[in-house]
Design an enzyme around this catalytic site. Structure first.
Site, PDB file in Angstrom:
ATOM      1  N   HIS A  93      50.045  30.510  46.166  1.00  0.00           N
ATOM      2  CA  HIS A  93      48.902  30.538  47.068  1.00  0.00           C
ATOM      3  C   HIS A  93      48.657  29.155  47.663  1.00  0.00           C
ATOM      4  CE1 HIS A  93      46.990  34.372  45.103  1.00  0.00           C
ATOM      5  NE2 HIS A  93      48.124  34.605  45.722  1.00  0.00           N
ATOM      6  N   GLU A  95      45.972  27.422  47.922  1.00  0.00           N
ATOM      7  CA  GLU A  95      45.098  26.568  47.116  1.00  0.00           C
ATOM      8  C   GLU A  95      45.910  25.710  46.150  1.00  0.00           C
ATOM      9  OE1 GLU A  95      42.605  30.274  48.018  1.00  0.00           O
ATOM     10  OE2 GLU A  95      44.684  29.827  47.502  1.00  0.00           O
ATOM     11  N   CYS A 127      41.419  32.789  43.749  1.00  0.00           N
ATOM     12  CA  CYS A 127      41.579  33.576  42.517  1.00  0.00           C
ATOM     13  C   CYS A 127      41.927  32.644  41.370  1.00  0.00           C
ATOM     14  CB  CYS A 127      42.665  34.641  42.692  1.00  0.00           C
ATOM     15  SG  CYS A 127      44.363  34.010  42.554  1.00  0.00           S
ATOM     16  N   CYS A 134      44.450  29.180  40.837  1.00  0.00           N
ATOM     17  CA  CYS A 134      43.916  28.408  41.964  1.00  0.00           C
ATOM     18  C   CYS A 134      42.574  27.777  41.632  1.00  0.00           C
ATOM     19  CB  CYS A 134      43.777  29.311  43.186  1.00  0.00           C
ATOM     20  SG  CYS A 134      45.338  30.006  43.779  1.00  0.00           S
TER      21      CYS A 134
END
Length: 329
Positions: A93, A95, A127, A134
Site C-alpha cells: 500500500h 502508506e 488499514c 500501514c
C-alpha cells in the site's frame, strides 16, 4: 545499508523509484515510479473518477490505492505536493512507501526540516492488516516526529465492515490513530475538498474545477463516511454537508460550510434519516475550495476523555543513519 531512492527530474516535477522497486514488477502498471511529485502527480480525470468515485459515489470492487499528499511548513505554505500509488505486484500500500522507517517522508523531513504538516487525500482509509501494517507505520512515524501534524481525508473506509476478516483490527487501528488528536485528524473528503483535488491533482477536468457538481450518490457516501468514522473513533470529523437537511432549511446559503456534521454518541446506533430527494440528482457546491479545515486543531470538546492507546506497533525504531538525499537530483 541505507535506503536508496532514484529520483529523476521530469517535465513538471520528479518521478521516484523507492528503493525496493529498483527492479520493477511486470505485474504492476505503475512500477517502478510509485511516487510522483509536483505536476507529475496529476492523474487523468477518468482515473480519478474510477479510483475516488467522483462525482457519482464509490465504485466497487476497488483494488487500487492512491494517495495525494501535500507537505507544508509551519506557516501553511506548500513545500511539496505529490502522489503515491500501491504496487499490485508486491501487494504494498502507498502508506507503507510514505511512512515506513527511513521511507520517503522520513527522508523528505530529514532533508527539509521546515515540513510541519502532512495532508493526505486517499481513496481508502489506512488499514493495519498483517501484510501491510500501514497504521502501525504511520503511528511510529508520528512518534518519531511529534512536531509534525497529519491530516487524513478519505473517500471510502477500507475493510471496516464486519464481513471482512480484519475489520475489527482495522477499526481498532483507526481508533488508536485518532487517539493522537490533535496531532492527527481523520475525516472524509467532502464539499470543497473535492474541488481542491480536481484543481491541484487532476488533469483533463471538463470545465472549471469549482463548478464540477457533486452528485447525490457521492454526497450521501461522504455523509455516511463522516458518520462511520465518528462511530469508530469517537472523534467528530471535519465534514461539509451539501445535501438539504430539512424543508425549512433548504434556503441556507450554498457557501455555508459546516465544519462538522453533528452525530451523537460513539456506539453503533441507527443512522439518522437524512435521505434527500433522489429526484434532485445534482448538488452544486459553491464553497471556496481553498477554505479547507485548519491545519492546527483547536481544543475539541468532543475529544474522547479516556483514550487507551493499545495499538501494537512495530519494534523497529529509526537507526542512527538517516536516508540519503539523492545525489543525482
Amino acid at each position: 545499508m541505507e535506503p536508496l531512492y532514484e529520483e529523476y527530474l521530469a517535465h513538471g516535477g520528479t518521478i521516484v523509484k523507492p528503493y525496493y522497486w529498483l527492479n520493477f514488477s511486470l505485474d504492476c502498471t505503475n512500477c517502478p515510479y510509485h511516487i510522483r511529485t509536483g505536476e507529475e502527480a496529476r492523474v487523468p480525470y477518468t482515473e480519478f473518477h474510477q479510483i475516488f468515485g467522483f462525482p457519482y459515489g464509490p465504485t466497487y470492487p476497488q483494488t487500487k490505492h492512491l494517495i495525494f499528499y501535500e507537505l507544508k511548513n509551519s506557516s501553511g505554505s506548500l513545500v511539496q505536493k505529490g502522489h503515491a500509488s500501491n504496487c499490485t505486484g508486491n501487494d504494498t500500500h502507498p502508506e507503507s512507501m510514505l511512512f515506513e522507517t527511513q521511507g520517503y517522508l522520513d527522508s523528505a523531513i530529514y532533508n527539509n526540516s521546515s515540513i510541519r504538516h502532512i495532508i493526505l487525500y486517499s481513496n481508502n482509509s489506512p488499514c493495519n492488516e498483517a501484510d501491510h501494517c500501514c497504521v502501525s507505520k504511520m503511528y511510529n512515524f508520528l512518534m518519531t516526529y511529534p512536531d509534525v501534524t497529519l491530516s487524513i481525508y478519505f473517500s471510502q473506509l477500507y475493510h471496516t465492515e464486519n464481513e471482512f476478516p480484519a475489520s475489527a483490527w482495522n477499526r481498532e487501528a483507526l481508533r488508536s490513530l485518532a487517539s493522537l488528536w490533535p496531532q492527527v485528524t481523520l475525516s472524509p473528503i467532502s464539499g470543497g475538498i473535492w474541488h481542491s483535488l480536481l484543481d491541484n491533482f487532476v488533469s483533463g477536468v471538463p470545465g472549471p474545477a469549482v463548478f464540477q457538481p457533486i452528485l447525490t450518490g457521492r454526497a450521501l457516501a461522504d455523509r455516511h463516511n463522516a458518520y462511520e468514522i465518528n462511530t469508530i473513533t469517537g472523534v467528530k470529523p471535519y465534514f461539509t454537508e451539501v445535501l438539504p437537511q430539512k424543508k425549512e432549511n433548504q434556503n441556507y446559503p450554498l457557501n455555508h460550510v459546516l465544519s462538522v456534521q453533528s452525530f451523537q454518541g460513539t456506539s453503533r446506533q441507527p443512522q439518522p434519516n437524512l435521505t434527500p430527494d433522489l429526484r434532485n440528482p445534482i448538488v452544486f457546491v459553491l464553497v471556496p475550495y481553498r477554505d479547507l479545515p485548519p491545519i492546527h486543531v483547536g481544543q475539541n470538546p468532543h475529544k474522547p476523555r479516556n483514550v487507551v492507546r493499545h495499538l501494537i506497533v512495530s519494534n523497529v525504531t529509526p537507526g542512527n543513519q538517516r536516508p540519503q538525499k539523492d545525489q543525482g537530483r
